[in-house]
Structure formats: C-alpha cells, structure tokens
Design an enzyme around this catalytic site. Structure first.
Site, PDB file in Angstrom:
ATOM      1  N   LYS A 179       1.417  -0.753 -17.441  1.00 37.19           N
ATOM      2  CA  LYS A 179       2.116  -0.466 -16.186  1.00 37.19           C
ATOM      3  C   LYS A 179       3.602  -0.392 -16.476  1.00 37.19           C
ATOM      4  O   LYS A 179       4.082  -0.994 -17.433  1.00 37.19           O
ATOM      5  CB  LYS A 179       1.863  -1.586 -15.171  1.00 37.19           C
ATOM      6  CG  LYS A 179       2.143  -1.184 -13.739  1.00 37.19           C
ATOM      7  CD  LYS A 179       0.960  -0.482 -13.118  1.00 37.19           C
ATOM      8  CE  LYS A 179       1.263   0.068 -11.761  1.00 37.19           C
ATOM      9  NZ  LYS A 179       0.038   0.552 -11.096  1.00 37.19           N
ATOM     10  N   ASP A 230       2.655   5.525  -8.838  1.00 36.50           N
ATOM     11  CA  ASP A 230       2.371   4.307  -8.073  1.00 36.50           C
ATOM     12  C   ASP A 230       3.386   4.360  -6.923  1.00 36.50           C
ATOM     13  O   ASP A 230       3.872   5.456  -6.590  1.00 36.50           O
ATOM     14  CB  ASP A 230       2.539   3.045  -8.952  1.00 36.50           C
ATOM     15  CG  ASP A 230       1.953   1.788  -8.303  1.00 36.50           C
ATOM     16  OD1 ASP A 230       0.738   1.577  -8.407  1.00 36.50           O
ATOM     17  OD2 ASP A 230       2.696   1.022  -7.661  1.00 36.50           O
TER      18      ASP A 230
HETATM   19  P1  NDP Z   1       3.540   5.256  -1.844  1.00 28.22           P
HETATM   20  O1  NDP Z   1       4.907   5.088  -2.381  1.00 28.22           O
HETATM   21  O2  NDP Z   1       2.979   6.609  -1.691  1.00 28.22           O
HETATM   22  O3  NDP Z   1       3.408   4.505  -0.457  1.00 28.22           O
HETATM   23  C1  NDP Z   1       3.658   3.152  -0.329  1.00 28.22           C
HETATM   24  C2  NDP Z   1       3.468   2.762   1.127  1.00 28.22           C
HETATM   25  O4  NDP Z   1       3.527   1.343   1.222  1.00 28.22           O
HETATM   26  C3  NDP Z   1       4.571   3.288   2.010  1.00 28.22           C
HETATM   27  O5  NDP Z   1       4.057   3.485   3.305  1.00 28.22           O
HETATM   28  C4  NDP Z   1       5.572   2.149   1.989  1.00 28.22           C
HETATM   29  O6  NDP Z   1       6.447   2.118   3.098  1.00 28.22           O
HETATM   30  C5  NDP Z   1       4.659   0.965   2.006  1.00 28.22           C
HETATM   31  N1  NDP Z   1       5.346  -0.200   1.397  1.00 28.22           N
HETATM   32  C6  NDP Z   1       5.933  -0.282   0.188  1.00 28.22           C
HETATM   33  N2  NDP Z   1       6.487  -1.486  -0.003  1.00 28.22           N
HETATM   34  C7  NDP Z   1       6.250  -2.172   1.118  1.00 28.22           C
HETATM   35  C8  NDP Z   1       6.564  -3.476   1.528  1.00 28.22           C
HETATM   36  N3  NDP Z   1       7.279  -4.316   0.745  1.00 28.22           N
HETATM   37  N4  NDP Z   1       6.108  -3.861   2.765  1.00 28.22           N
HETATM   38  C9  NDP Z   1       5.388  -3.015   3.535  1.00 28.22           C
HETATM   39  N5  NDP Z   1       5.076  -1.759   3.200  1.00 28.22           N
HETATM   40  C10 NDP Z   1       5.500  -1.351   2.009  1.00 28.22           C
HETATM   41  O7  NDP Z   1       2.621   4.368  -2.808  1.00 28.22           O
HETATM   42  P2  NDP Z   1       1.039   4.426  -3.003  1.00 28.22           P
HETATM   43  O8  NDP Z   1       0.367   4.810  -1.737  1.00 28.22           O
HETATM   44  O9  NDP Z   1       0.770   5.199  -4.233  1.00 28.22           O
HETATM   45  O10 NDP Z   1       0.722   2.900  -3.356  1.00 28.22           O
HETATM   46  C11 NDP Z   1       0.330   1.955  -2.369  1.00 28.22           C
HETATM   47  C12 NDP Z   1      -0.413   0.810  -3.047  1.00 28.22           C
HETATM   48  O11 NDP Z   1      -1.563   1.319  -3.718  1.00 28.22           O
HETATM   49  C13 NDP Z   1       0.367   0.051  -4.111  1.00 28.22           C
HETATM   50  O12 NDP Z   1      -0.025  -1.298  -4.113  1.00 28.22           O
HETATM   51  C14 NDP Z   1      -0.101   0.704  -5.403  1.00 28.22           C
HETATM   52  O13 NDP Z   1       0.070  -0.147  -6.516  1.00 28.22           O
HETATM   53  C15 NDP Z   1      -1.561   0.919  -5.080  1.00 28.22           C
HETATM   54  N6  NDP Z   1      -2.270   1.912  -5.871  1.00 28.22           N
HETATM   55  C16 NDP Z   1      -1.806   3.181  -5.980  1.00 28.22           C
HETATM   56  C17 NDP Z   1      -2.523   4.111  -6.725  1.00 28.22           C
HETATM   57  C18 NDP Z   1      -2.107   5.538  -6.812  1.00 28.22           C
HETATM   58  O14 NDP Z   1      -2.827   6.311  -7.444  1.00 28.22           O
HETATM   59  N7  NDP Z   1      -1.000   5.958  -6.220  1.00 28.22           N
HETATM   60  C19 NDP Z   1      -3.750   3.734  -7.436  1.00 28.22           C
HETATM   61  C20 NDP Z   1      -4.189   2.388  -7.180  1.00 28.22           C
HETATM   62  C21 NDP Z   1      -3.452   1.525  -6.446  1.00 28.22           C
HETATM   63  P3  NDP Z   1       7.987   2.545   2.921  1.00 28.22           P
HETATM   64  O15 NDP Z   1       7.987   4.026   2.949  1.00 28.22           O
HETATM   65  O16 NDP Z   1       8.659   1.919   4.104  1.00 28.22           O
HETATM   66  O17 NDP Z   1       8.460   1.962   1.623  1.00 28.22           O
HETATM   67  O1  2IT Z   2      -2.618   1.021  -9.774  1.00 27.58           O
HETATM   68  C1  2IT Z   2      -3.138   2.046 -10.235  1.00 27.58           C
HETATM   69  O2  2IT Z   2      -4.301   2.062 -10.643  1.00 27.58           O
HETATM   70  C2  2IT Z   2      -2.329   3.267 -10.277  1.00 27.58           C
HETATM   71  N1  2IT Z   2      -1.197   3.269  -9.815  1.00 27.58           N
HETATM   72  C3  2IT Z   2      -2.887   4.513 -10.897  1.00 27.58           C
HETATM   73  C4  2IT Z   2      -2.774   4.457 -12.401  1.00 27.58           C
HETATM   74  C5  2IT Z   2      -3.125   5.724 -13.122  1.00 27.58           C
HETATM   75  O3  2IT Z   2      -2.892   5.730 -14.341  1.00 27.58           O
HETATM   76  O4  2IT Z   2      -3.619   6.675 -12.539  1.00 27.58           O
END
Ligand code: NDP
Ligand code: 2IT
Length: 448
Positions: free
Chosen positions: A129, A169
C-alpha cells in the site's frame, strides 16, 4: 480485544513496542492475531518457523519527499509512502491513497490488510500500500498532475509490473492513475502494466471502476442468501459517495434494493424515495462537488451536517464505504435497534472493534473489508492478466469472473469460520482463510 495465547500475545507486544502510537496499524494487527490463535495451536510448525513474527513485519518501507510547484509558483512539499508488505504470493499489490490524514500507521494498516485480502482473491498477488498526505481537494487539474508526476518520479524506481503494482484508493482515481502511468512510462521508458485502474485506452480493464462496489454487493448477496433472503425490497444505507459507494449503490439498486442515504466527510443526504445515482455521479465524478448539493436538485431529500449521523437512518443493509473507523459501537447499536440484518464493509476497517462485536453478538451478518471489498483488487488482478496477454476482455466476461471470485471468498471465509469453531463469524473466517495460503507459501519459501 482478548488474545489468550501467551505466544500470540508476545508477538503482539513486540509489534506494539516497534510501532508505538500507530493506532490504526495496531488495531488491524490485533484483530488478525486474535483470529489466528486457533490456527497457531493447530499448526505448531508455524511457531517454529517464526511465521507470525515475519508476517507482521513489512518486507520494505519506503518514505520519500515529494516537492512540487503549485499554480502560484510556490514550492509545496508532501510526504510519499510505499509499504511493500509481503511478496509470498506475487508482486506487491495495493492502492495509493492521497488524503491529508495519511501517515505511516494508516498506510501500514492498509498494507497489512491487503496481504490477506489479496490472498482471498485466489490470484497471485502479494500485499502492499502507499500514498501521500497530499490533499487533492481544491487543487487544479495542473496541480494534481504536477503532484502525481513528482510522486511517481521517486516511486518509479521501486515498482514494476513484476515487482509492485499500485492502483487507486481514497483520492486516487482514473485521473491520478493516468498521470502517474504517463510519468512512469516517461522516466523508465517502459510501457507495462505497472498500475491498475488505468484508462480503457491504455490497458485498463472494463469493470475495474465498478469492481469494489459491485463486489461488495455480490458478497452481501451471499450473506443474505445464507439467511434465505435477498436485496429485493430492502432499504440500504451506503456511507461515502466516492468510487466504492457509487458502484455499491448501483449494484444494490440493480438487485432490487433501495439506497436511501449517502455521505461525504461533511454530512449525509437522506432521500426516502431512493437516492438518484445519476445526480450523485455527476456531482462527485464530474463536477467534484459536495454531496450537500444533491438536495438543491431533489426537493424531497434532506441534508444533515456530520457524516456519522448516517447510521441513525433505519435500514436493513448497511454498506460503510467511506473510511476507517467511521462506524463505532454506538452507531452499531443504533443500526441493530433499527432492524439492520447485514453489514458489509466497502471501505477498509470502517467498523471499530466495538462495532464489530455488537454486530457479531446480535446475529447481524457481517462481512469484513478484507473479504467484502476484495472485488477491487481482484479486478486489478484480472487487469494484470489482460495486460500480460495484451488482451482486453468484455464487460460480461470480467463481471462474471468478479462475481465468481466474490462467491468463492464468501464460501472460503464461511468454511474457515466453521472449521475453526466460530461458524458464521466471517471476521475469523476471512483472516484464517487469507492467512493460510500466505503461510503455506512462506513455509515453502524458507526463511526470507
Ligand atoms: P474516494 O476518494 O473515491 O471516496 C472516498 C469517500 O469517502 C468520499 O465520499 C469521501 O468524502 C469519504 N471520506 C473520506 N475520508 C473521510 C472521512 N475522514 N470521514 C468521512 N468520509 C470520508 O475513495 P474510494 O471510494 O476509492 O475509497 C473508499 C474506501 O474504500 C476506503 O476505505 C478505501 O480504502 C476502500 N477501498 C477502495 C477500493 C478501490 O478500489 N477504490 C478497493 C477496496 C477498498 P470527501 O469527498 O468529503 O472526502
Ligand atoms: O484497498 C484496496 O483493495 C484497494 N484500494 C484496491 C487495490 C488494488 O490494487 O486494486
């Protein structure tokens, strides 16, 4: 948390001593170690080989300076991270997070979780990561590009298609991956599948954008099936409004659920008629605006300040998809009281240990992040397969592979939970099933 075995406790004490004050990291390690107690008891050879001691220590930690020029010509300095945690199963693999809260504890917790998540997918990927405390919010496109280029100028010497393959992420989506890919190619003079989540014109995979959210809903569907029910007619709450949340909403809706609440870090919206996803997609993916704006366009909808309030909205299915520790014990109790029967973590570690305990005690089906959100990295693995073969597969082909992987992860986690004496506890099940494959590979590879 209660680790009973003196040996496992001593491993945890060393981790605490080596990583003082790293709360998120210690939370993630503590949970996994607790689940692994019966595994160590059943497999004494793991103890002899120092396997736990090795698995909790990252293979390599890279921290670097990222200097860049903002639009006014002023020099800005951020900190960059890449944790190459475990390569037993394949090249390090895991996302990059750009958010002002990023620090070593957060990147290490995410890297540690990623080892077991990637193992659960059944694909050949190690765990890693990275990220930076850079805040993309309010930055111009050019500033984001210059930051990504500066970040990759250093990172590119540590990664590669067969070494370490980053992805997105929080704060890192298609735009950022594109800029980083461009810089990698320029500096290294290599056109290779070094990042996933790439644009479709340069090696990206169909379904990768949707994969984490879709996968989380496929996983939830399996949990609901085990309770002899389905998404049909269920009220659903999805926190966040980013990549994971948007596509969790899309798939839950396709399966007959009604998503009534979503959020960002400022607050949440409630729309009793079901949140209109086209509006959310436009506001968040194109216009990069706040979720609050939604209520200007949908008169029946309400906005409330404070993101934690979203858990007071009654629902049967909750999909926390924003960030770590966004759902605490009290919120979990409210969800249970309001009739919630299933929670699947789209985000990484969004539920506090107290919340998880509440869910498990109250017979709520609970899908931990390393199982429920593994669809993102699984589809990254499928993107790597396509890149290696210089091919691109159709949407239905990739979606079907993703679906199968999520069903398999559910079955593996629920099988391991049963085998190790805690039927229905998918936290234990996912930790054990994910760990066993890594452990066997490490045993075969000697002390490295
Ligand atoms: P994005 O940046 O696309 O979206 C993040 C969302 O979470 C936004 O709505 C953001 O709001 C909100 N957010 C971020 N920080 C906070 C906080 N401190 N309190 C409340 N809301 C918050 O990220 P992703 O959708 O990609 O990621 C979301 C989660 O999913 C994370 O935990 C990530 O690690 C996990 N994840 C992502 C993957 C991926 O492929 N993208 C895969 C697996 C897991 P704001 O705009 O106000 O910051
Ligand atoms: O938390 C996660 O699994 C991710 N942000 C996606 C990682 C990836 O390599 O696709």
């Amino acid at each position: 948390m209660a680790i009973k075995s003196p040996y496992v406790q001593s491993v945890f004490e060393t981790v605490k001593k080596r990583n003082p004050g790293e709360l998120e990291f210690l939370q993630a390690v503590g949970e996994v170690l607790e689940s692994l107690e019966p595994v160590v008891e059943k497999n004494p050879e793991f103890k002899d080989a120092g396997l736990l001691e090795r698995v909790v220590e990252p293979e390599r930690q890279i921290i670097f300076r990222v200097p860049w020029l903002d639009d006014s010509g002023k020099t800005q300095v951020n900190r960059g991270f890449r944790i190459q945690y475990n390569s037993a199963l394949g090249p390090y693999k895991g996302g990059l997070r750009f958010h002002p809260s990023v620090n070593i504890s957060i990147i290490k917790f995410l890297g540690f979780e990623q080892i077991f998540k990637n193992s659960l997918t059944g694909l050949m990927m190690g765990g890693g990561k990275g990220g930076s405390d850079f805040d993309p919010k309010g930055k111009s496109d050019n500033e984001v590009m210059r930051f990504c280029q500066a970040f990759m100028t250093e990172l590119c010497r540590h990664i590669g298609a067969d070494t370490d393959v980053p992805a997105g992420d929080i704060g890192v989506g298609g735009r950022e991956v594109g800029y980083m890919f461009g810089q990698y190619k320029k500096v290294r003079n290599l056109w290779e599948g070094v990042l996933t989540g790439k644009g479709l014109t340069f090696g990206g995979s169909l379904v990768r954008t949707e994969a984490t959210g879709y996968g989380c809903v496929y996983f939830t569907e399996e949990m609901l099936k085990a309770r002899k029910t389905s998404f049909e007619g269920k009220t659903v709450v999805v926190s966040g409004s980013g990549n994971v949340a948007i596509y969790a909403h899309e798939k839950a809706t396709q399966l007959g659920g009604k998503v009534v609440a979503m959020s960002d870090s400022n607050g949440y919206i409630y729309d009793k008629n079901g949140i209109n996803l086209d509006t959310v997609k436009r506001l968040k993916e194109i216009e990069r605006k706040r979720i609050k704006e939604y209520v200007n366009e949908h008169k029946g909808a309400e906005y409330k300040d404070g993101c934690a309030g979203i858990w007071t909205v009654p629902c049967e299915v909750a999909l926390p998809s924003a960030t770590q520790n966004e759902l605490d014990g009290k919120a979990a109790e409210t969800l249970v009281k309001n009739g919630c029967i299933a929670v699947a973590e789209g985000a990484n570690m969004p539920s506090t240990p107290e919340a998880v305990e509440v869910f498990l005690k109250n017979n709520v089906s609970f899908g931990p992040g390393k199982a429920a959100n593994a669809g993102g990295v699984a589809t990254s693995g499928i993107e790597m397969q396509q890149n290696s073969q210089r091919e691109s597969w159709t949407f239905p082909v990739v979606d079907e592979k993703l679906h199968t992987i999520m069903v398999n992860i559910h079955d593996a986690a629920s099988g391991a939970a049963e085998e190790y004496g805690t039927p229905g506890n998918l936290v234990n099940g996912a930790n054990i099933a994910g760990f066993m494959k890594v452990a066997r590979a490490m045993m075969s590879q000697g002390v490295v």
